[in-house]
Structure formats: structure tokens, C-alpha cells
Design a protein around this motif. Structure first.
Motif, PDB file in Angstrom:
ATOM      1  N   ASP A  20      67.165  37.042  23.532  1.00 25.44           N
ATOM      2  CA  ASP A  20      68.211  37.008  24.545  1.00 25.44           C
ATOM      3  C   ASP A  20      69.425  36.251  24.035  1.00 25.44           C
ATOM      4  O   ASP A  20      69.331  35.461  23.099  1.00 25.44           O
ATOM      5  CB  ASP A  20      67.695  36.322  25.812  1.00 25.44           C
ATOM      6  N   MET A  53      26.332  33.647  37.558  1.00 24.19           N
ATOM      7  CA  MET A  53      25.873  34.646  38.524  1.00 24.19           C
ATOM      8  C   MET A  53      24.348  34.736  38.592  1.00 24.19           C
ATOM      9  O   MET A  53      23.774  34.852  39.669  1.00 24.19           O
ATOM     10  CB  MET A  53      26.499  35.999  38.208  1.00 24.19           C
ATOM     11  N   THR A 128      25.949  37.591  42.477  1.00 18.63           N
ATOM     12  CA  THR A 128      24.699  37.269  41.780  1.00 18.63           C
ATOM     13  C   THR A 128      24.270  38.388  40.835  1.00 18.63           C
ATOM     14  O   THR A 128      24.611  39.540  41.016  1.00 18.63           O
ATOM     15  CB  THR A 128      23.543  36.999  42.780  1.00 18.63           C
ATOM     16  N   ILE A 129      23.527  37.994  39.817  1.00 13.94           N
ATOM     17  CA  ILE A 129      22.899  38.939  38.888  1.00 13.94           C
ATOM     18  C   ILE A 129      21.401  38.664  38.908  1.00 13.94           C
ATOM     19  O   ILE A 129      21.006  37.526  38.661  1.00 13.94           O
ATOM     20  CB  ILE A 129      23.420  38.758  37.446  1.00 13.94           C
ATOM     21  N   TRP A 141      17.761  36.825  32.611  1.00 22.17           N
ATOM     22  CA  TRP A 141      19.192  36.837  32.270  1.00 22.17           C
ATOM     23  C   TRP A 141      19.673  35.421  31.940  1.00 22.17           C
ATOM     24  O   TRP A 141      20.364  35.191  30.953  1.00 22.17           O
ATOM     25  CB  TRP A 141      20.020  37.358  33.454  1.00 22.17           C
ATOM     26  N   LEU A 271      48.276  32.318  33.641  1.00 19.98           N
ATOM     27  CA  LEU A 271      49.150  33.231  34.381  1.00 19.98           C
ATOM     28  C   LEU A 271      50.588  32.722  34.409  1.00 19.98           C
ATOM     29  O   LEU A 271      51.517  33.475  34.136  1.00 19.98           O
ATOM     30  CB  LEU A 271      48.639  33.388  35.818  1.00 19.98           C
ATOM     31  N   LEU A 275      51.153  35.373  30.956  1.00 19.63           N
ATOM     32  CA  LEU A 275      49.828  35.982  30.884  1.00 19.63           C
ATOM     33  C   LEU A 275      49.612  36.755  29.583  1.00 19.63           C
ATOM     34  O   LEU A 275      48.644  36.525  28.864  1.00 19.63           O
ATOM     35  CB  LEU A 275      49.637  36.906  32.092  1.00 19.63           C
ATOM     36  N   TRP A 276      50.552  37.684  29.278  1.00 17.32           N
ATOM     37  CA  TRP A 276      50.299  38.574  28.137  1.00 17.32           C
ATOM     38  C   TRP A 276      50.427  37.855  26.823  1.00 17.32           C
ATOM     39  O   TRP A 276      49.686  38.156  25.874  1.00 17.32           O
ATOM     40  CB  TRP A 276      51.210  39.799  28.218  1.00 17.32           C
ATOM     41  N   ARG A 288      53.650  34.241  20.930  1.00 16.59           N
ATOM     42  CA  ARG A 288      55.085  34.439  20.778  1.00 16.59           C
ATOM     43  C   ARG A 288      55.803  33.147  21.153  1.00 16.59           C
ATOM     44  O   ARG A 288      55.693  32.673  22.295  1.00 16.59           O
ATOM     45  CB  ARG A 288      55.533  35.581  21.689  1.00 16.59           C
TER      46      ARG A 288
ATOM     47  N   MET B   1      63.140  38.925  28.108  1.00 14.20           N
ATOM     48  CA  MET B   1      62.203  39.401  29.124  1.00 14.20           C
ATOM     49  C   MET B   1      62.249  38.446  30.325  1.00 14.20           C
ATOM     50  O   MET B   1      62.057  37.247  30.155  1.00 14.20           O
ATOM     51  CB  MET B   1      60.786  39.390  28.524  1.00 14.20           C
ATOM     52  N   PHE B   6      56.888  40.653  34.706  1.00 16.50           N
ATOM     53  CA  PHE B   6      55.454  40.350  34.652  1.00 16.50           C
ATOM     54  C   PHE B   6      54.692  40.902  35.845  1.00 16.50           C
ATOM     55  O   PHE B   6      53.516  41.156  35.761  1.00 16.50           O
ATOM     56  CB  PHE B   6      55.237  38.834  34.600  1.00 16.50           C
ATOM     57  N   ARG B   9      52.519  43.953  35.679  1.00 12.39           N
ATOM     58  CA  ARG B   9      51.469  43.659  34.706  1.00 12.39           C
ATOM     59  C   ARG B   9      50.449  42.695  35.284  1.00 12.39           C
ATOM     60  O   ARG B   9      49.258  42.794  35.029  1.00 12.39           O
ATOM     61  CB  ARG B   9      52.090  43.019  33.463  1.00 12.39           C
ATOM     62  N   ARG B  10      50.969  41.739  36.066  1.00 12.42           N
ATOM     63  CA  ARG B  10      50.073  40.748  36.659  1.00 12.42           C
ATOM     64  C   ARG B  10      49.128  41.443  37.637  1.00 12.42           C
ATOM     65  O   ARG B  10      47.936  41.156  37.680  1.00 12.42           O
ATOM     66  CB  ARG B  10      50.895  39.670  37.362  1.00 12.42           C
ATOM     67  N   LEU B  12      48.298  44.517  37.440  1.00  8.50           N
ATOM     68  CA  LEU B  12      47.388  45.272  36.583  1.00  8.50           C
ATOM     69  C   LEU B  12      46.261  44.362  36.084  1.00  8.50           C
ATOM     70  O   LEU B  12      45.096  44.741  36.077  1.00  8.50           O
ATOM     71  CB  LEU B  12      48.176  45.859  35.399  1.00  8.50           C
ATOM     72  N   PHE B  13      46.647  43.130  35.735  1.00  7.20           N
ATOM     73  CA  PHE B  13      45.659  42.168  35.234  1.00  7.20           C
ATOM     74  C   PHE B  13      44.575  41.905  36.284  1.00  7.20           C
ATOM     75  O   PHE B  13      43.385  41.960  35.997  1.00  7.20           O
ATOM     76  CB  PHE B  13      46.365  40.859  34.855  1.00  7.20           C
ATOM     77  N   PHE B  14      45.023  41.644  37.524  1.00  4.40           N
ATOM     78  CA  PHE B  14      44.049  41.340  38.575  1.00  4.40           C
ATOM     79  C   PHE B  14      43.175  42.552  38.896  1.00  4.40           C
ATOM     80  O   PHE B  14      41.983  42.424  39.144  1.00  4.40           O
ATOM     81  CB  PHE B  14      44.752  40.842  39.842  1.00  4.40           C
ATOM     82  N   LEU B  24      30.735  44.775  35.638  1.00  2.87           N
ATOM     83  CA  LEU B  24      29.766  43.781  35.169  1.00  2.87           C
ATOM     84  C   LEU B  24      28.544  43.742  36.083  1.00  2.87           C
ATOM     85  O   LEU B  24      27.409  43.854  35.644  1.00  2.87           O
ATOM     86  CB  LEU B  24      30.426  42.401  35.090  1.00  2.87           C
ATOM     87  N   VAL B  25      28.811  43.604  37.417  1.00  6.89           N
ATOM     88  CA  VAL B  25      27.708  43.494  38.371  1.00  6.89           C
ATOM     89  C   VAL B  25      26.878  44.769  38.366  1.00  6.89           C
ATOM     90  O   VAL B  25      25.648  44.729  38.255  1.00  6.89           O
ATOM     91  CB  VAL B  25      28.245  43.184  39.792  1.00  6.89           C
ATOM     92  N   CYS B  28      25.012  45.122  35.043  1.00  7.87           N
ATOM     93  CA  CYS B  28      23.878  44.210  34.909  1.00  7.87           C
ATOM     94  C   CYS B  28      22.687  44.704  35.725  1.00  7.87           C
ATOM     95  O   CYS B  28      21.541  44.563  35.319  1.00  7.87           O
ATOM     96  CB  CYS B  28      24.263  42.800  35.351  1.00  7.87           C
TER      97      CYS B  28
END
Lengths: 295, 258
Positions: A20, A53, A128-129, A141, A271, A275-276, A288, B1, B6, B9-10, B12-14, B24-25, B28
Motif C-alpha cells: 500500500d 470429546m 462427545t465421541i 479413543w 482471527l 486469520l489467513w 507475511r 488489503m 477478511f 473469508r472469516r 468461510l473459516f467458521f 469429525l463427529v 468418528c
């Protein structure tokens, strides 16, 4: 801005085309996390998630916590999660903490089961798992990923000492320790380091990581082992240092939630500080660095 | 930027995080129902047993407590009264006709009456009972060390496990009697006893009368109640589900040291 995949040595700099106006130097990618640290970080993410879990499923087999050497000392439990069913088959979740009773239907004591209907269980099935009450499988597990977690943790500590990650990146300097107060104020105002300073962890971050790595994680492992009737025979009575086996179980539970609290704050900081950029640095290693704004 | 960039994207992240959680659940639970995955997980049991056996001295002792730490009442878990007519008949006459058969891979099979068991040397111990569910209770047990019984029957060299056959059926139709097994290390451990007294009284039916096993370095389900017959074997693969115990056949670990 197009993401660049950086291949090269630690100090290689990559010109950022989107720099920038008002910046004196260009942004560049800095090699912040080494491959072993990245791999061990993500193994830990998976292991701790499954441990939490499956642990909550194990807890559900006897959803009460005590202080002392046994559960039946004549004193009531510290925490108790119950479900009550009335004459019309209505299920209510009850949580009792130090004798204070709370109705927690929907979350604790009674929640929607895998089929969507309200069933009596300590923690909801999505937490839970396996999803239903299945102590034998939850233990399989839990104990499998406990080994992975412990081996990963030992590798991490060994690597951190040998590679000087611990001394170089985690140990706070005297100057940093004297600036804790400012760092607290900065965090409370969501002010974060930019430019060259963002390559290093800040002092609160360092101290938090050190507490997690050298206090909370060893404690949660030790309290897990304290529940083992086999391991307890190593030196009969050692669990009494922590108040006894049932106290150890309570500490295990509390530390698990302290780790959840750490993860929530950790993810929150990730966050709000980009985040990225943070995510990339934990995947490819490249962070970066924004060039400092000239004043 | 700028920071606004963000937000999508944020989000999207969540969304990715939530989707990953759901996968996962569900994943498993699917894995738990496969045949190969629990088998992979169960390798941990071997690792845990070997690690504990490597770290702990062979005769490491479980903690013993003073009288003051005894739980006011010793909780009964699982069966409180075996639904078995033969057992009930024995119980109604105060176990006068009870005989503990000890056989299998031994040189001299013996049937011990309660009187004979009581006449053997005894051991009294106040120990903590740790249930796999998570609770613990402390009780005072008196019984004959299993070692003394084994010395009387003289196990043959081929004997590797001691199997305890119990009177309590685990199915409502009266089938699937409870059973358990331990190895010779635990069988000859000084705290491994066949208990006939709890808290200075004859062992109550709810806690396993007339005889229950105490194997203090393992979880509660190994401590078989209502022991009727003891069998020394070289393998338990042919017994019931083949995993060495009723709960083991349901997926619990045979080595319950953790």
C-alpha cells in the motif's frame, strides 16, 4: 493479493506487489514456523480435540466430580449432572454445583440425541465421541489418542530444546518481562505488533504458551495417570499429593476446560491478527510481515 | 488489503470449522462401527500393559488406607442378587453347601468349602476400588490370598491365566454368566485375595457373597463377584466370547490397569 508459495531459506524475502501507499518498504514473507513445529501443532489439534470429546463421553458414564480419595466419603459431589424424568415422560437436565441447582435442559443433563429427541445424558451428543453413550469405545479413543498426544508432546519438548525453539522463541527476555503491563493493556485494546516485531511472539503469548506447555499439559497427563490403578502403585499414595484419586479426576476435568479456554483465546487472537496470514504460517511456515508505516 | 476483505473469508473459516466438526463427529462414529478401527485402537492396551509392566515393579503394591478413610457404605454395582436358582438355594442356607472348585491346568484339583478357605492364612487390606465408570470407594477386605489356594492345587507349567467363573447371569434369560481372568503376575500378587469379608462382616450378597476376587492394581470389573469355580488355562480364547471376561467380550480392555 495473490498468495505466494515461498520456497527457500529462512531469510528469503518476497516482494509483495500489493504494497500500500504510505509504506516505506515492501511486505514480505518470513519463515516463521519450522516443519516439525507445524506438524506437531496439527497433530496436537487432532489429538486434543478427540481427547476432549471422548473424555466427555467417559465422564458421562458417571457425571459427578468429587474432592478426596474416594467418591463415597459422606460428602456430596462438587459437581453433578443429572436427568430427571417426570410422570409425563418429560426429561429435565439438572446441574448441581456446590449444592446449587440449575436447570440445564438442552445442554447438560438432557439434550437432543442423535435422533433429535430429548434424552438424558450429561453432555450433548455433538460434543462427545462416540455420539451416544458408549464407555468402552470412548475409552479406546481416549487412550489411543492419549498415547499419540504424549509421544507428540515429548517430541515437541525434545525438539524445542535441541533446536533452541524454546530458548529463542519462547523464553521471554528480561526487557519483555518488564513490559508485561503494557502488553496486557495492548491485548485489552486489541493492539498487536506489526512489522518486524510481529515475527516474534509477544510476552503474554510466550508466557501463555509456556504455562500451557509446561504446566497445564503435563498436569492433565499426570492427573489422567493418577486415575490409573496400575500407575498408582508406582509409589503408593502419590495421588494424595493432589488430594486423592477423585480429586485428580476433578483436576483432570478442570484442566481440560482450561485448555478449551486457552484454545478459544488462541483462535480469537489468530482471527483478529490476520486469520489467513496466521493460518498460512502454521501450514506453509510463511508469515507475511507488513512493512512498517512511515510516520 | 483492508480489514473488510477478511469478512467473507472469516465466514468461510467458521463454516469450514463447523463442517469439519460435523465430519469429525460423524466420521468418528462411523469409524467406531467398523471392524478394523477399534482393532487398531485396541493396540493401545498392549502398549499400556507393556509400559506399566516395564515401569512398575512386579510386586508393586496398591495403596492401603487407614480405617478412617473407609467409605461409609461400599457401593454395590452391577449384579446385586444373581438371578440364578442354584445360587439362591446356596444363599438361603448361608452358603453351607458352597464349594469352590479349583481345577484346570493343575496337578491336584481341589474343592474348598468356605470353612476350608477361612482356615487358610488370611490377609486384610483397606483398599480403593476404582470403577471404570469413574467412581471410587474404599473398603476393608479380608480373604485368602489366591497364592495360598494356588499353592494347594499346584498349577502346571502350562498354566498362564486364572479364570473365575461366577454365579451371576448377565442376560435376563439366565445365560452369559459373568467371568473374568488374570495372568500369573496378578494371581501371585500378595494383595490378590479371594475376599469373604467386607468391613468386618461376612461379604454381603450385593458385594459378591460368598467369595469375590480382589485384584487391586486393576479396575473394578476385574474384581469378579460370586466366584463359583476357578480354572487355570493356557488360553481363554475358547471361553465365552474369547476375550477373557464378560466386559472384555463387550469391548472393554482385558488389561484394566488404566
Amino acid at each position: 493479493m495473490a498468495l505466494r508459495i515461498a520456497i527457500g531459506s529462512n531469510q528469503e524475502k518476497f516482494m509483495d506487489q500489493s504494497s500500500d501507499a504510505g509504506r516505506t518498504a515492501a511486505n514480505y514473507l518470513y519463515y516463521r514456523h519450522t516443519l516439525p513445529v507445524r506438524v506437531m501443532h496439527w497433530i496436537n489439534v487432532i489429538a486434543l480435540t478427540i481427547l476432549l470429546m471422548s473424555g466427555l463421553n467417559i465422564f458421562s458414564a458417571h457425571p459427578a466430580l468429587y474432592w478426596g480419595k474416594s467418591s463415597y466419603t459422606g460428602r456430596p459431589p462438587i459437581l453433578e449432572i443429572e436427568s430427571a424424568t417426570d410422570a409425563s415422560d418429560k426429561v429435565t437436565g439438572i446441574t448441581r454445583i456446590f449444592g446449587h441447582e440449575f436447570i440445564t435442559t438442552g445442554v447438560l443433563g438432557a439434550s437432543n440425541g442423535p435422533n433429535g429427541n430429548l434424552v438424558g445424558r450429561a453432555f450433548p451428543s455433538w460434543l462427545t465421541i462416540p455420539d451416544g453413550r458408549w464407555l468402552a469405545m470412548a475409552r479406546q479413543w481416549h487412550l489411543f489418542f492419549a498415547w499419540i498426544f504424549v509421544i507428540n508432546g515429548l517430541c515437541y519438548v525434545a525438539y524445542s530444546i535441541v533446536s533452541r525453539h524454546l530458548a529463542r522463541d519462547l523464553a521471554p527476555t528480561g526487557t519483555e518481562l518488564r513490559s508485561i503491563r503494557e502488553s496486557v493493556v495492548d491485548h485489552l485494546h486489541f493492539r498487536h505488533h506489526s512489522g518486524e516485531a510481529s515475527k516474534r511472539y509477544n510476552v503474554l503469548q510466550k508466557l501463555t504458551y509456556l504455562i500451557v506447555i509446561f504446566v497445564l499439559l503435563p498436569l492433565v497427563i499426570l492427573m489422567g495417570l493418577a486415575m490409573s490403578p496400575g500407575f498408582d502403585t508406582l509409589w503408593p499414595g502419590w495421588v494424595d499429593i493432589f488430594g486423592g484419586r477423585q480429586s485428580a479426576r476433578t483436576i483432570h476435568f478442570i484442566v481440560a476446560w482450561l485448555l478449551v479456554a486457552f484454545v478459544l483465546i488462541h483462535v480469537f487472537e489468530v482471527l483478529i491478527t490476520g486469520l489467513w496470514n496466521n493460518l498460512r504460517s502454521m501450514i506453509t511456515g510463511r508469515y507475511r510481515v507488513e512493512a512498517e508505516v512511515s510516520k | 488489503m483492508n480489514s473488510h476483505a477478511f469478512h467473507p473469508r472469516r465466514r468461510l473459516f467458521f463454516r469450514t470449522l463447523a463442517a469439519a466438526g460435523a465430519v469429525l463427529v460423524a466420521g468418528c462414529d462411523k469409524l467406531s462401527r467398523t471392524e478394523w478401527f477399534p482393532k487398531l485402537l485396541s493396540n493401545t492396551e498392549i502398549l499400556t500393559r507393556k509400559a506399566q509392566r516395564a515401569i512398575l515393579p512386579r510386586k508393586s503394591m496398591a495403596q492401603e488406607f487407614p480405617e478412617s478413610e473407609r467409605s461409609p457404605e461400599f457401593r454395590s454395582n452391577g449384579t446385586a442378587m444373581p438371578e440364578n436358582p442354584q445360587y439362591k438355594a446356596l444363599a438361603s442356607s448361608g452358603f453351607a453347601a458352597y464349594g469352590l472348585e479349583v481345577g484346570g491346568l493343575v496337578e491336584k484339583p481341589v474343592i474348598f468349602s468356605l470353612e476350608e478357605l477361612r482356615a487358610l492364612p488370611s490377609r486384610t487390606q483397606i483398599t480403593r476400588h476404582d470403577c471404570v465408570e469413574g467412581w471410587s470407594a474404599i473398603g476393608k477386605w479380608k480373604g485368602v490370598p489366591l497364592m495360598a489356594v494356588l499353592e494347594a492345587v499346584r498349577p502346571s507349567a502350562a498354566a498362564r491365566y486364572v479364570v473365575f467363573h461366577c454365579a451371576d447371569p448377565m442376560e435376563s434369560d439366565g445365560s452369559s454368566p459373568y467371568y473374568e481372568s488374570i495372568d500369573m503376575d496378578d494371581a501371585y500378587h500378595p494383595q490378590t485375595i479371594l475376599a469373604y469379608e467386607l468391613n468386618d462382616k461376612a461379604l454381603p450378597i450385593a458385594n459378591g457373597a460368598p467369595i469375590r476376587l480382589r485384584v487391586e492394581r486393576q479396575l473394578g470389573y476385574k474384581h469378579a463377584k460370586y466366584v463359583m469355580r476357578i480354572e487355570l488355562v493356557d488360553s481363554f480364547e475358547k471361553i465365552a466370547g474369547g476375550k477373557g471376561g464378560y466386559w472384555e467380550d463387550q469391548g472393554y480392555e482385558w488389561y484394566a490397569g488404566i
